[in-house]
Design a protein around this motif. Structure first.
Motif, PDB file in Angstrom:
ATOM      1  N   MET A  52       0.785  -1.244   0.000  1.00  0.00           N
ATOM      2  CA  MET A  52       0.000   0.000   0.000  1.00  0.00           C
ATOM      3  C   MET A  52       0.814   1.289   0.000  1.00  0.00           C
ATOM      4  SD  MET A  52      -3.086  -0.836   2.650  1.00  0.00           S
ATOM      5  CE  MET A  52      -3.961   0.664   2.167  1.00  0.00           C
ATOM      6  N   LEU A  53       2.048   1.229   0.471  1.00  0.00           N
ATOM      7  CA  LEU A  53       2.823   2.457   0.674  1.00  0.00           C
ATOM      8  C   LEU A  53       4.086   2.450  -0.187  1.00  0.00           C
ATOM      9  CD1 LEU A  53       2.697   2.512   4.591  1.00  0.00           C
ATOM     10  CD2 LEU A  53       1.155   3.695   3.003  1.00  0.00           C
ATOM     11  N   ASN A  54       4.472   3.632  -0.649  1.00  0.00           N
ATOM     12  CA  ASN A  54       5.738   3.706  -1.371  1.00  0.00           C
ATOM     13  C   ASN A  54       6.886   3.697  -0.354  1.00  0.00           C
ATOM     14  OD1 ASN A  54       6.330   6.423  -0.491  1.00  0.00           O
ATOM     15  ND2 ASN A  54       5.062   7.228  -2.153  1.00  0.00           N
ATOM     16  N   ARG A  55       8.098   3.642  -0.848  1.00  0.00           N
ATOM     17  CA  ARG A  55       9.274   3.505   0.023  1.00  0.00           C
ATOM     18  C   ARG A  55       9.391   4.672   1.011  1.00  0.00           C
ATOM     19  NH1 ARG A  55      13.702   0.067  -0.646  1.00  0.00           N
ATOM     20  NH2 ARG A  55      12.784  -0.467  -2.638  1.00  0.00           N
ATOM     21  N   LYS A  56       9.142   5.882   0.546  1.00  0.00           N
ATOM     22  CA  LYS A  56       9.232   7.055   1.416  1.00  0.00           C
ATOM     23  C   LYS A  56       8.184   6.982   2.537  1.00  0.00           C
ATOM     24  CE  LYS A  56       9.091  12.100   1.259  1.00  0.00           C
ATOM     25  NZ  LYS A  56       8.909  13.280   0.405  1.00  0.00           N
ATOM     26  N   GLU A  57       6.980   6.572   2.180  1.00  0.00           N
ATOM     27  CA  GLU A  57       5.915   6.433   3.185  1.00  0.00           C
ATOM     28  C   GLU A  57       6.237   5.324   4.179  1.00  0.00           C
ATOM     29  OE1 GLU A  57       2.240   7.886   0.310  1.00  0.00           O
ATOM     30  OE2 GLU A  57       2.837   5.781   0.322  1.00  0.00           O
ATOM     31  N   GLN A  58       6.827   4.232   3.692  1.00  0.00           N
ATOM     32  CA  GLN A  58       7.208   3.142   4.590  1.00  0.00           C
ATOM     33  C   GLN A  58       8.259   3.608   5.593  1.00  0.00           C
ATOM     34  OE1 GLN A  58       8.067  -0.635   2.622  1.00  0.00           O
ATOM     35  NE2 GLN A  58       6.685  -0.055   0.975  1.00  0.00           N
ATOM     36  N   THR A  59       9.207   4.394   5.127  1.00  0.00           N
ATOM     37  CA  THR A  59      10.239   4.929   6.026  1.00  0.00           C
ATOM     38  C   THR A  59       9.602   5.807   7.092  1.00  0.00           C
ATOM     39  OG1 THR A  59      11.890   4.848   4.271  1.00  0.00           O
ATOM     40  CG2 THR A  59      12.348   6.323   6.121  1.00  0.00           C
ATOM     41  N   ARG A  60       8.647   6.608   6.686  1.00  0.00           N
ATOM     42  CA  ARG A  60       7.957   7.484   7.634  1.00  0.00           C
ATOM     43  C   ARG A  60       7.180   6.676   8.671  1.00  0.00           C
ATOM     44  NH1 ARG A  60       4.272  12.621   5.644  1.00  0.00           N
ATOM     45  NH2 ARG A  60       4.233  13.672   7.648  1.00  0.00           N
ATOM     46  N   VAL A  61       6.493   5.638   8.233  1.00  0.00           N
ATOM     47  CA  VAL A  61       5.734   4.786   9.158  1.00  0.00           C
ATOM     48  C   VAL A  61       6.677   4.069  10.128  1.00  0.00           C
ATOM     49  CG1 VAL A  61       4.264   2.730   9.315  1.00  0.00           C
ATOM     50  CG2 VAL A  61       3.746   4.505   7.635  1.00  0.00           C
ATOM     51  N   ALA A  62       7.811   3.602   9.643  1.00  0.00           N
ATOM     52  CA  ALA A  62       8.781   2.932  10.519  1.00  0.00           C
ATOM     53  C   ALA A  62       9.223   3.869  11.639  1.00  0.00           C
ATOM     54  CB  ALA A  62       9.984   2.450   9.709  1.00  0.00           C
ATOM     55  N   LYS A  63       9.344   5.150  11.335  1.00  0.00           N
ATOM     56  CA  LYS A  63       9.737   6.124  12.362  1.00  0.00           C
ATOM     57  C   LYS A  63       8.662   6.271  13.429  1.00  0.00           C
ATOM     58  CE  LYS A  63      12.784   8.695   9.327  1.00  0.00           C
ATOM     59  NZ  LYS A  63      13.010   9.948   8.586  1.00  0.00           N
ATOM     60  N   PHE A  64       7.406   6.019  13.068  1.00  0.00           N
ATOM     61  CA  PHE A  64       6.326   6.100  14.053  1.00  0.00           C
ATOM     62  C   PHE A  64       6.498   5.057  15.156  1.00  0.00           C
ATOM     63  CE2 PHE A  64       2.888   7.931  10.962  1.00  0.00           C
ATOM     64  CZ  PHE A  64       3.580   9.119  10.900  1.00  0.00           C
ATOM     65  N   PHE A  65       7.060   3.904  14.824  1.00  0.00           N
ATOM     66  CA  PHE A  65       7.303   2.877  15.836  1.00  0.00           C
ATOM     67  C   PHE A  65       8.350   3.357  16.841  1.00  0.00           C
ATOM     68  CE2 PHE A  65       5.446   0.133  12.598  1.00  0.00           C
ATOM     69  CZ  PHE A  65       4.657  -0.707  13.361  1.00  0.00           C
ATOM     70  N   LYS A  66       9.362   4.044  16.338  1.00  0.00           N
ATOM     71  CA  LYS A  66      10.446   4.519  17.195  1.00  0.00           C
ATOM     72  C   LYS A  66      10.044   5.746  17.993  1.00  0.00           C
ATOM     73  CE  LYS A  66      13.769   2.797  13.864  1.00  0.00           C
ATOM     74  NZ  LYS A  66      14.673   3.151  12.790  1.00  0.00           N
ATOM     75  N   ASP A  67       9.223   6.604  17.375  1.00  0.00           N
ATOM     76  CA  ASP A  67       8.811   7.850  18.018  1.00  0.00           C
ATOM     77  C   ASP A  67       7.333   8.099  17.728  1.00  0.00           C
ATOM     78  OD1 ASP A  67       8.538  10.357  19.122  1.00  0.00           O
ATOM     79  OD2 ASP A  67       9.817  11.373  17.659  1.00  0.00           O
ATOM     80  N   PRO A  68       6.433   7.530  18.544  1.00  0.00           N
ATOM     81  CA  PRO A  68       4.995   7.665  18.299  1.00  0.00           C
ATOM     82  C   PRO A  68       4.520   9.123  18.253  1.00  0.00           C
ATOM     83  CG  PRO A  68       5.399   5.961  19.925  1.00  0.00           C
ATOM     84  CD  PRO A  68       6.712   6.651  19.675  1.00  0.00           C
ATOM     85  N   HIS A  69       5.259  10.017  18.877  1.00  0.00           N
ATOM     86  CA  HIS A  69       4.869  11.425  18.849  1.00  0.00           C
ATOM     87  C   HIS A  69       4.876  11.980  17.422  1.00  0.00           C
ATOM     88  CE1 HIS A  69       4.257  15.520  20.146  1.00  0.00           C
ATOM     89  NE2 HIS A  69       5.338  15.886  19.473  1.00  0.00           N
ATOM     90  N   GLN A  70       5.726  11.419  16.554  1.00  0.00           N
ATOM     91  CA  GLN A  70       5.758  11.861  15.155  1.00  0.00           C
ATOM     92  C   GLN A  70       4.413  11.617  14.470  1.00  0.00           C
ATOM     93  OE1 GLN A  70       8.961  10.652  12.602  1.00  0.00           O
ATOM     94  NE2 GLN A  70      10.507  11.063  14.155  1.00  0.00           N
ATOM     95  N   SER A  71       3.763  10.513  14.816  1.00  0.00           N
ATOM     96  CA  SER A  71       2.453  10.244  14.209  1.00  0.00           C
ATOM     97  C   SER A  71       1.436  11.280  14.673  1.00  0.00           C
ATOM     98  CB  SER A  71       1.977   8.825  14.511  1.00  0.00           C
ATOM     99  OG  SER A  71       1.706   8.664  15.885  1.00  0.00           O
ATOM    100  N   GLN A  72       1.485  11.629  15.941  1.00  0.00           N
ATOM    101  CA  GLN A  72       0.580  12.639  16.473  1.00  0.00           C
ATOM    102  C   GLN A  72       0.825  13.996  15.814  1.00  0.00           C
ATOM    103  OE1 GLN A  72      -1.919  11.942  18.156  1.00  0.00           O
ATOM    104  NE2 GLN A  72      -2.587  13.728  19.260  1.00  0.00           N
TER     105      GLN A  72
END
Length: 102
Positions: A52-72
Motif C-alpha cells: 500500500m505504501l511507497n518507500r518514502k511512506e514506509q520509512t515514515r511509518v517505521a519512524k512512528f514505531f520509534k517515536d509515536p509522537h511523530q504520528s501525532q
C-alpha cells in the motif's frame, strides 16, 4: 474492489516475502519493545505496507514505531501533504487490522 486488489497483492507479497529479510517496518515493529510485537505480526504489517505504501511512506511509518509522537504531529499538522499522508496511513491501519489480526 479495492479490498480484493489489496488481498491479491498481499497474498503474493506474503508468499514471496517469507524468505526475504525483514524490512524497515518489520524491524521497527520488532524493536519497539511491545509485548504483542511478534515476528509474524510485524511481518504481516510489513507486507501490508509493501502493498500500500511507497518507500518514502514506509520509512515514515517505521519512524512512528520509534517515536509515536511523530504520528501525532503528522495527524495534527496543517500541511496538505501531511493530511494526504494521514488519510493514506489510516487506510493502511485499517488494512493491517483486516489482514493481520487473528
Amino acid at each position: 474492489m479495492k479490498h480484493l486488489v489489496i488481498a491479491c497483492v498481499l497474498s503474493s507479497t506474503v508468499l514471496t516475502s517469507q524468505s526475504a529479510q525483514a524490512g524497515g517496518i518489520q524491524k521497527a515493529c520488532l524493536s519497539a519493545d511491545r509485548s504483542a510485537a511478534t515476528r509474524s505480526l510485524c511481518g504481516c504489517i510489513e507486507d501490508v505496507a509493501s502493498a500500500m505504501l511507497n518507500r518514502k511512506e514506509q520509512t515514515r511509518v517505521a519512524k512512528f514505531f520509534k517515536d509515536p509522537h511523530q504520528s501525532q504531529s503528522t495527524r495534527q499538522s496543517d500541511r496538505a501533504s501531511d493530511e494526504r499522508f494521514w488519510q493514506k496511513y489510516k487506510q493502511f491501519g485499517q488494512a493491517v487490522r483486516t489482514y493481520c489480526e487473528s
